[in-house]
Scaffold this active site. Structure first.
Site, short mmCIF file in Angstrom:
data_model
loop_
_atom_site.label_atom_id
_atom_site.label_comp_id
_atom_site.label_asym_id
_atom_site.label_seq_id
_atom_site.Cartn_x
_atom_site.Cartn_y
_atom_site.Cartn_z
N SER A 131 -63.11 -26.57 -0.10
CA SER A 131 -62.20 -27.48 0.57
C SER A 131 -61.38 -26.79 1.62
O SER A 131 -61.05 -27.36 2.65
CB SER A 131 -61.20 -28.05 -0.44
OG SER A 131 -61.65 -29.25 -0.93
N HIS A 171 -54.57 -33.58 -0.68
CA HIS A 171 -55.73 -32.82 -0.21
C HIS A 171 -55.90 -32.91 1.31
O HIS A 171 -56.06 -31.90 2.00
CB HIS A 171 -56.95 -33.37 -0.95
CG HIS A 171 -58.16 -32.51 -0.88
ND1 HIS A 171 -59.30 -32.93 -0.25
CD2 HIS A 171 -58.41 -31.30 -1.37
CE1 HIS A 171 -60.22 -31.99 -0.37
NE2 HIS A 171 -59.70 -30.99 -1.05
N ASP A 203 -60.40 -37.85 4.28
CA ASP A 203 -59.91 -37.44 2.97
C ASP A 203 -59.00 -38.51 2.35
O ASP A 203 -59.25 -39.69 2.54
CB ASP A 203 -59.18 -36.09 3.11
CG ASP A 203 -59.35 -35.24 1.88
OD1 ASP A 203 -58.78 -35.60 0.85
OD2 ASP A 203 -60.06 -34.22 1.94
#
Ligand SMILES: *[C@@H]1O[C@H](CO)[C@@H](O)[C@H](O)[C@H]1NC(C)=O
Ligand SMILES: *[C@@H]1O[C@H](CO)[C@@H](O)[C@H](O)[C@H]1NC(C)=O
Ligand SMILES: *[C@@H]1O[C@H](CO)[C@@H](O)[C@H](O)[C@H]1NC(C)=O
Length: 762
Positions: A389, A215, A174
């Protein structure tokens, strides 16, 4: 037309599609991937000679190197012909590719207003952790008194069996990981981390005012935030090791993906990715050559040959009416594609449907629904992590629990266990169906919601599935016109490669349709595949925004819906063209060719037949054509059966007995003359024993007639050895009194041990 028009003029291919308004210029970087045989010195030599810097091997891909050319403009729409052609003329250079930027987006979304902050002070479930948010983590203790979602992922159940992810290594591919976050620092694993964007070891995210790079840290906490450390949250595998690869905060190229996907495959068990091509409902894109090699390398060599586990978010393109079959990452057989459901079991608005989804975990749903609690950037905590996600790392955590229960599971074992244990529960979908192997499956949710406890239980006693066979059936090379409002139907009679033992597939796992279609507007197409057992998979649905004229060129659509079914028989491909008003071109499309790639096994994956000699593994004629058995199973069966007898169980409830002619049978107890080993098998005792605790002749518990068990041991003798006497009933050899060499059946000493003298006592 706001898109760059200049490059379109320069790139003739692009010009061709100009009218479709989908003119995407390629952006070239100053990075090259080069394949050079002969070792790193050779690569260095060639790099220096041509003015490149060799930045080393690309991940775990042998002979592939990352070359950097500082004098090439960083982001150019022009292909660097000069440098490229010089280096490709080197005899040792087998392949070279200037890296182009790929559009890759994170699978989260910005909620229109902040999610509700629900916090409950009520103590819940029988496990108590002192982490501040523990009581609000509804998706972990879902069906207790305060949370009332109806299907539990049974994570606490897996914990109670002792599995918390210990010794399992997970990495998050990520935008980085905040490795010093108080909830991550304890489980942080340097060896599972890398900064591909910065080309160094440190995956710390880049901080900015908008916290754009939060994230990865959010995903990491879901997997492995430490438990009971008085901080914020609890990871699903809270004792697993967690790393992060920083690879989304910069130009993503094929090489960047390959480096990330092949980072330390002998150390990392699970790679979790919550990103992919744009979910805009008009993109068709997947892994390019290096990333594909990284997947294959991981599957074949990772985890000491058992295969790396790649967990993938299925996508958030629901609102753009996207279909995850157009995303080559989730669509791959090598990735475990994860969908999301809301607490209520309703379909989240962002959910993308497709047949390649394997399973589902919880995430957010509507704005008023609860979201996911996890670690956040700047050592904080959030309760508004969302989208698929959030679902993929949750699945990675659950898989980590199963790998702790059985580290020997292969990448296919993990998928089999997920198929067997996921449940439809309360997840609502209009298309739940039961396939011919008895599994319930949907295009929204795959096989349903994951069940951690059921997974670790399966993992504990799992027997590796037989080898994967791949059968390629070239279905149709006849070109067919796809007329608007008509269905093109192509039927292919598959044998499952019955004439080739190495490719023969009887029981299916994944099924892939590779297809080439030309079409004036790709979004008007929908495609269905019906298996010989009648299971219909929708491989593609209409996509409102997909105006592309590029069609599909050897695109691979994958379905998991035929898992466990038989491969042989008629496969029906149906293509429907429903012209939208947006269509400018009137020329009809064409189905140019399609082929069917059947993955699976030539023996039943859960029978014990896999260790039979090859000749016996060949199918029996009536086996291949018979229908799935639907009647009652023998009470000694576990996990179903293929017929009513105790010889036809898939696995045994208690013990199984193997006969010389290679038949097996389930039994409540091992018969006399057999002992039970630790794998629930009844095995034969030594010929000297009547009953035994093992197979050696000194592990008898009773002896065959004519033989005598010797006191103090487990061996059988035909006559009692020195120092022992046979009792009056002739059942056993007992020890004579101390120092006595021979004695009578009444234990009266008749001869002393050498060197000793008898004393007569009367
Ligand atoms: C967590 O720590 C508390 C003490 O702060 C303790 O009472 C509790 O049993 C611990 N929970 C677990 C599951 O170990
Ligand atoms: C599949 O769904 C049907 C209908 O809802 C149900 O009766 C059946 O028990 C389900 N099968 C499994 C294996 O969950
Ligand atoms: C595919 O199946 C779906 C669901 O049964 C149906 O609505 C659709 O019309 C079918 N499309 C084709 C091309 O047959």
């Amino acid at each position: 037309m706001v898109l760059n028009s200049l490059p379109c003029v320069l790139v003739s291919l692009c010009l061709f599609f100009f009218s479709s308004s989908l003119c995407k210029a390629r952006i070239y970087t100053n990075h090259w991937a080069v394949r050079i045989a002969g070792g790193p010195e050779q690569a260095d030599h060639i790099a220096n000679k041509h003015g490149y810097r060799n930045l080393g091997q690309i991940g775990d891909l042998k002979d592939y190197y990352h070359f950097f050319h500082s004098r090439t403009i960083k982001r150019s729409t022009l292909f660097s012909r000069a440098a490229h052609s010089f280096i490709s003329m080197e005899p040792k250079v087998e392949w070279v590719q200037q890296q182009v930027v790929k559009r890759r987006t994170k699978r989260d979304y910005k909620p229109s207003y902040p999610g509700p902050v629900q916090s409950s002070m009520v103590q819940s479930s029988s496990i108590y952790f002192n982490d501040a948010k523990w009581s609000s983590m509804w998706y972990i203790h879902c069906n207790d008194n305060i949370h009332n979602c109806q299907s539990d992922m049974n994570i606490v159940g897996a914990w109670k069996r002792g599995y918390t992810g210990k010794d399992v290594v997970v990495t998050i591919l990520d935008d980085g990981i905040e490795r010093n976050h108080p909830d991550l620092i304890q489980n942080y694993d340097n060896e599972a981390s890398y900064d591909v964007n910065g080309n160094d070891m440190d995956p710390m995210p880049r901080y900015d005012a908008s916290n754009e790079n939060k994230h990865g840290t959010r995903c990491a906490g879901e997997v492995a935030a430490s438990a009971n450390n008085s901080h914020c949250t609890v990871g699903i595998a809270y004792n697993a090791k967690i790393g992060g690869v920083r690879m989304l905060d910069g130009d993503v190229t094929d090489m960047v993906e390959a480096k990330s996907l092949s980072l330390h495959p002998q150390h990392i068990d699970i790679y979790s990715a919550s990103w992919g091509p744009d979910d805009d409902g008009k993109t068709v894109d997947g892994p390019a050559s290096l990333a594909r090699q990284a997947f294959e390398n991981g599957i074949r060599q990772g985890r000491k040959g058992r295969g790396s586990i790649f967990v993938w978010a299925s996508g958030n393109g629901g609102r753009s009416r996207d279909h995850c079959s157009c995303d080559g990452y989730t669509n791959s057989i090598y990735t475990i594609s994860i969908s999301s459901t809301a607490e209520s079991g309703r379909k989240p608005w962002y959910l993308e449907e497709c047949a390649s989804t394997l399973t589902t975990t919880y995430s957010s749903g509507e704005n008023y629904d609860r979201k996911i609690i996890t670690t956040d950037l700047r050592q904080r905590c959030t309760d508004s992590h969302t989208g698929t996600s959030a679902s993929a790392p949750m699945a990675a955590g659950i898989i980590a629990l199963a790998l702790e229960a059985n580290p020997f599971l292969t990448w296919r074992d993990v998928q089999h266990i997920i198929v067997k244990t996921s449940r439809a529960g309360h997840l609502s979908a209009p298309d739940w169906k039961t396939n011919a192997a008895g599994y319930n499956v949907s295009h929204l949710y795959g096989f349903g919601l994951m069940d951690a406890e059921a997974m670790v239980k399966e993992a504990e006693r799992w027997k590796q599935v037989p080898p994967q066979h791949i059968c390629v059936e070239n279905a149709d090379k006849q070109i067919r016109t796809i007329r608007p409002e008509h269905v093109v139907r192509s039927v292919y009679k598959a044998t499952g490669c019955t004439d080739n033992a190495n490719h023969h597939v009887i029981y299916l796992e994944h099924v892939v349709v590779r297809i080439t279609i030309t079409h004036p507007r790709r979004g008007d197409l929908s495609i269905n595949l019906t298996s010989p057992s009648g299971t219909k998979s929708q491989l593609l649905a209409n996509r409102l925004f997909d105006h592309s004229m590029e069609g599909f060129k050897n695109w691979e659509f994958m379905t998991t819906h035929c898992w466990g079914e038989k491969a042989a028989g008629d496969w029906i491909l149906e293509i429907h063209d429903s012209p939208s008003q947006l269509r400018s071109q009137k020329a009809p499309g064409k189905l140019k060719e399609w082929s069917l790639i059947l993955y699976g096994t030539s023996v039943h994956p859960y029978s014990f037949r896999s260790d039979k000699p090859r000749s016996l593994a060949e199918p029996q004629p009536d086996d291949e054509y018979s229908e799935e058995y639907v009647g009652l199973c023998h009470p000694e069966c576990e996990n179903g059966c293929e017929g009513p007898g105790p010889q036809q169980c898939i696995t045994c409830l208690h013990y199984f007995l193997k006969f010389k002619n290679n038949t097996r049978m389930c039994v409540p107890e091992c018969p006399t003359g057999f002992f039970r080993d630790d794998k629930k098998r009844c095995k034969k005792c030594s010929p000297l024993c009547e009953s035994c605790i093992g197979s050696r002749s000194d592990q008898c518990s009773t002896c065959r007639s004519g033989l005598f068990l010797v006191e103090g041991g487990n061996n059988c003798a035909s006559s009692c050895p020195d120092g022992f006497y046979l009792d009056l009933d002739s059942t056993m050899c007992w020890k004579c009194t101390e120092n006595c060499k021979k004695c009578t059946s009444a234990n009266i000493c008749t001869e002393c041990q050498t060197g000793l003298r008898g004393i007569s006592v009367s």
